[in-house]
Design a protein around this motif. Structure first.
Motif, PDB file in Angstrom:
ATOM      1  N   ILE A   3       0.870  -1.183   0.000  1.00 40.17           N
ATOM      2  CA  ILE A   3       0.000   0.000   0.000  1.00 40.17           C
ATOM      3  C   ILE A   3       0.903   1.228   0.000  1.00 40.17           C
ATOM      4  O   ILE A   3       1.748   1.372   0.880  1.00 40.17           O
ATOM      5  CB  ILE A   3      -0.912  -0.008   1.244  1.00 40.17           C
ATOM      6  CG1 ILE A   3      -1.819  -1.238   1.211  1.00 40.17           C
ATOM      7  CG2 ILE A   3      -1.725   1.285   1.312  1.00 40.17           C
ATOM      8  CD1 ILE A   3      -2.547  -1.497   2.514  1.00 40.17           C
ATOM      9  N   VAL A   4       0.716   2.086  -0.998  1.00 42.19           N
ATOM     10  CA  VAL A   4       1.522   3.293  -1.123  1.00 42.19           C
ATOM     11  C   VAL A   4       0.827   4.433  -0.378  1.00 42.19           C
ATOM     12  O   VAL A   4      -0.378   4.595  -0.485  1.00 42.19           O
ATOM     13  CB  VAL A   4       1.684   3.699  -2.610  1.00 42.19           C
ATOM     14  CG1 VAL A   4       2.490   4.980  -2.743  1.00 42.19           C
ATOM     15  CG2 VAL A   4       2.303   2.563  -3.413  1.00 42.19           C
ATOM     16  N   TYR A   5       1.613   5.222   0.370  1.00 36.33           N
ATOM     17  CA  TYR A   5       1.057   6.423   0.970  1.00 36.33           C
ATOM     18  C   TYR A   5       2.137   7.497   1.026  1.00 36.33           C
ATOM     19  O   TYR A   5       3.333   7.203   1.034  1.00 36.33           O
ATOM     20  CB  TYR A   5       0.441   6.158   2.344  1.00 36.33           C
ATOM     21  CG  TYR A   5       1.419   5.934   3.464  1.00 36.33           C
ATOM     22  CD1 TYR A   5       1.726   6.962   4.347  1.00 36.33           C
ATOM     23  CD2 TYR A   5       2.023   4.700   3.641  1.00 36.33           C
ATOM     24  CE1 TYR A   5       2.618   6.752   5.393  1.00 36.33           C
ATOM     25  CE2 TYR A   5       2.912   4.486   4.670  1.00 36.33           C
ATOM     26  CZ  TYR A   5       3.214   5.514   5.544  1.00 36.33           C
ATOM     27  OH  TYR A   5       4.096   5.315   6.567  1.00 36.33           O
ATOM     28  N   LYS A   9       7.433  12.001   2.692  1.00 34.72           N
ATOM     29  CA  LYS A   9       8.092  11.089   1.747  1.00 34.72           C
ATOM     30  C   LYS A   9       7.057  10.065   1.296  1.00 34.72           C
ATOM     31  O   LYS A   9       5.976   9.969   1.858  1.00 34.72           O
ATOM     32  CB  LYS A   9       9.275  10.392   2.419  1.00 34.72           C
ATOM     33  CG  LYS A   9      10.366  11.343   2.844  1.00 34.72           C
ATOM     34  CD  LYS A   9      11.502  10.616   3.499  1.00 34.72           C
ATOM     35  CE  LYS A   9      12.544  11.633   3.949  1.00 34.72           C
ATOM     36  NZ  LYS A   9      13.598  11.025   4.703  1.00 34.72           N
ATOM     37  N   THR A  10       7.415   9.276   0.297  1.00 34.75           N
ATOM     38  CA  THR A  10       6.513   8.234  -0.196  1.00 34.75           C
ATOM     39  C   THR A  10       6.938   6.891   0.381  1.00 34.75           C
ATOM     40  O   THR A  10       8.109   6.502   0.277  1.00 34.75           O
ATOM     41  CB  THR A  10       6.529   8.190  -1.735  1.00 34.75           C
ATOM     42  OG1 THR A  10       6.189   9.485  -2.234  1.00 34.75           O
ATOM     43  CG2 THR A  10       5.523   7.180  -2.260  1.00 34.75           C
ATOM     44  N   TYR A  11       5.979   6.183   0.976  1.00 36.19           N
ATOM     45  CA  TYR A  11       6.229   4.901   1.625  1.00 36.19           C
ATOM     46  C   TYR A  11       5.358   3.805   1.034  1.00 36.19           C
ATOM     47  O   TYR A  11       4.300   4.070   0.470  1.00 36.19           O
ATOM     48  CB  TYR A  11       5.904   4.984   3.124  1.00 36.19           C
ATOM     49  CG  TYR A  11       6.805   5.885   3.910  1.00 36.19           C
ATOM     50  CD1 TYR A  11       7.991   5.409   4.436  1.00 36.19           C
ATOM     51  CD2 TYR A  11       6.455   7.215   4.151  1.00 36.19           C
ATOM     52  CE1 TYR A  11       8.821   6.248   5.186  1.00 36.19           C
ATOM     53  CE2 TYR A  11       7.276   8.050   4.896  1.00 36.19           C
ATOM     54  CZ  TYR A  11       8.457   7.555   5.401  1.00 36.19           C
ATOM     55  OH  TYR A  11       9.271   8.373   6.128  1.00 36.19           O
ATOM     56  N   ILE A  12       5.799   2.578   1.262  1.00 36.89           N
ATOM     57  CA  ILE A  12       5.016   1.378   0.947  1.00 36.89           C
ATOM     58  C   ILE A  12       4.844   0.623   2.257  1.00 36.89           C
ATOM     59  O   ILE A  12       5.820   0.383   2.973  1.00 36.89           O
ATOM     60  CB  ILE A  12       5.762   0.439  -0.035  1.00 36.89           C
ATOM     61  CG1 ILE A  12       6.303   1.171  -1.242  1.00 36.89           C
ATOM     62  CG2 ILE A  12       4.882  -0.744  -0.420  1.00 36.89           C
ATOM     63  CD1 ILE A  12       5.297   1.663  -2.205  1.00 36.89           C
ATOM     64  N   LYS A  26      11.876   4.795  -2.606  1.00 35.31           N
ATOM     65  CA  LYS A  26      13.182   4.702  -3.267  1.00 35.31           C
ATOM     66  C   LYS A  26      13.885   3.385  -2.923  1.00 35.31           C
ATOM     67  O   LYS A  26      14.597   2.822  -3.748  1.00 35.31           O
ATOM     68  CB  LYS A  26      14.060   5.899  -2.943  1.00 35.31           C
ATOM     69  CG  LYS A  26      14.500   6.003  -1.517  1.00 35.31           C
ATOM     70  CD  LYS A  26      15.388   7.208  -1.287  1.00 35.31           C
ATOM     71  CE  LYS A  26      15.897   7.175   0.144  1.00 35.31           C
ATOM     72  NZ  LYS A  26      16.996   8.026   0.379  1.00 35.31           N
ATOM     73  N   ASP A  27      13.671   2.854  -1.722  1.00 34.10           N
ATOM     74  CA  ASP A  27      14.248   1.560  -1.348  1.00 34.10           C
ATOM     75  C   ASP A  27      13.445   0.408  -1.943  1.00 34.10           C
ATOM     76  O   ASP A  27      14.012  -0.605  -2.348  1.00 34.10           O
ATOM     77  CB  ASP A  27      14.318   1.431   0.174  1.00 34.10           C
ATOM     78  CG  ASP A  27      15.279   2.431   0.801  1.00 34.10           C
ATOM     79  OD1 ASP A  27      16.269   2.816   0.121  1.00 34.10           O
ATOM     80  OD2 ASP A  27      15.045   2.845   1.945  1.00 34.10           O
ATOM     81  N   PHE A  28      12.149   0.573  -1.993  1.00 28.10           N
ATOM     82  CA  PHE A  28      11.275  -0.444  -2.588  1.00 28.10           C
ATOM     83  C   PHE A  28      11.613  -0.619  -4.064  1.00 28.10           C
ATOM     84  O   PHE A  28      11.623  -1.730  -4.577  1.00 28.10           O
ATOM     85  CB  PHE A  28       9.807  -0.043  -2.404  1.00 28.10           C
ATOM     86  CG  PHE A  28       8.827  -1.105  -2.784  1.00 28.10           C
ATOM     87  CD1 PHE A  28       8.487  -2.100  -1.886  1.00 28.10           C
ATOM     88  CD2 PHE A  28       8.231  -1.109  -4.040  1.00 28.10           C
ATOM     89  CE1 PHE A  28       7.565  -3.086  -2.224  1.00 28.10           C
ATOM     90  CE2 PHE A  28       7.320  -2.089  -4.384  1.00 28.10           C
ATOM     91  CZ  PHE A  28       6.982  -3.075  -3.472  1.00 28.10           C
TER      92      PHE A  28
END
Length: 142
Positions: A3-5, A9-12, A26-28
């Protein structure tokens, strides 16, 4: 599957071998090829799903695919968060026999997964495994 949010920053929110965690996009991305699908949600529903996902952080990875086991596997986490928010992502589920058949077809038989899941005593015909493919097929129909 995750799930992206977005905050600062942008996280999964994802379930992987280390359990449920939040990963920077960026790590995903370093994991390789991925696809992003959007489900049409209200802001309220998005926030609810993210809150539910974040509340699962730290839970173990469910290597057995048994829904009664503690923790989550990747697509199970996504399905759980949406269902808990009152949204049914898919009604297409697989049984253990379906999984075995797919594994044989794709020559996957000696992985750690099979060692764990074959220890589980349960109805092998019961269709209760959420596949990433079922979620993607549903999203592509929208």
């Amino acid at each position: 599957v995750g799930i992206v949010y977005v905050t600062d920053k942008t996280y999964i929110i994802e379930a992987g071998k280390d359990g449920v965690k939040q990963t920077l996009l960026k790590d995903f991305e370093k994991k390789g090829i991925y696809h992003v699908y959007r489900y049409p949600l209200t802001v309220k529903d998005k926030n609810k799903i993210i809150k539910i996902g974040l509340s699962q952080l730290g839970k173990p990875y469910n290597l057995t695919l048994n829904l009664k086991s503690q923790g989550f596997y990747c697509s199970q986490l996504v399905d759980f968060c949406f269902r808990k928010a009152g949204i049914m992502l898919t009604d297409e589920y697989l049984s253990l026999k379906d999984i075995e058949s797919l594994a044989e077809k794709n020559k996957i038989s000696s992985s750690i997964f099979w060692k764990y899941y074959k220890k589980e005593e349960r109805n092998r015909d019961e269709k209760n495994i959420v596949s990433p493919g079922a979620i993607v097929r549903r999203l592509m129909k929208l």
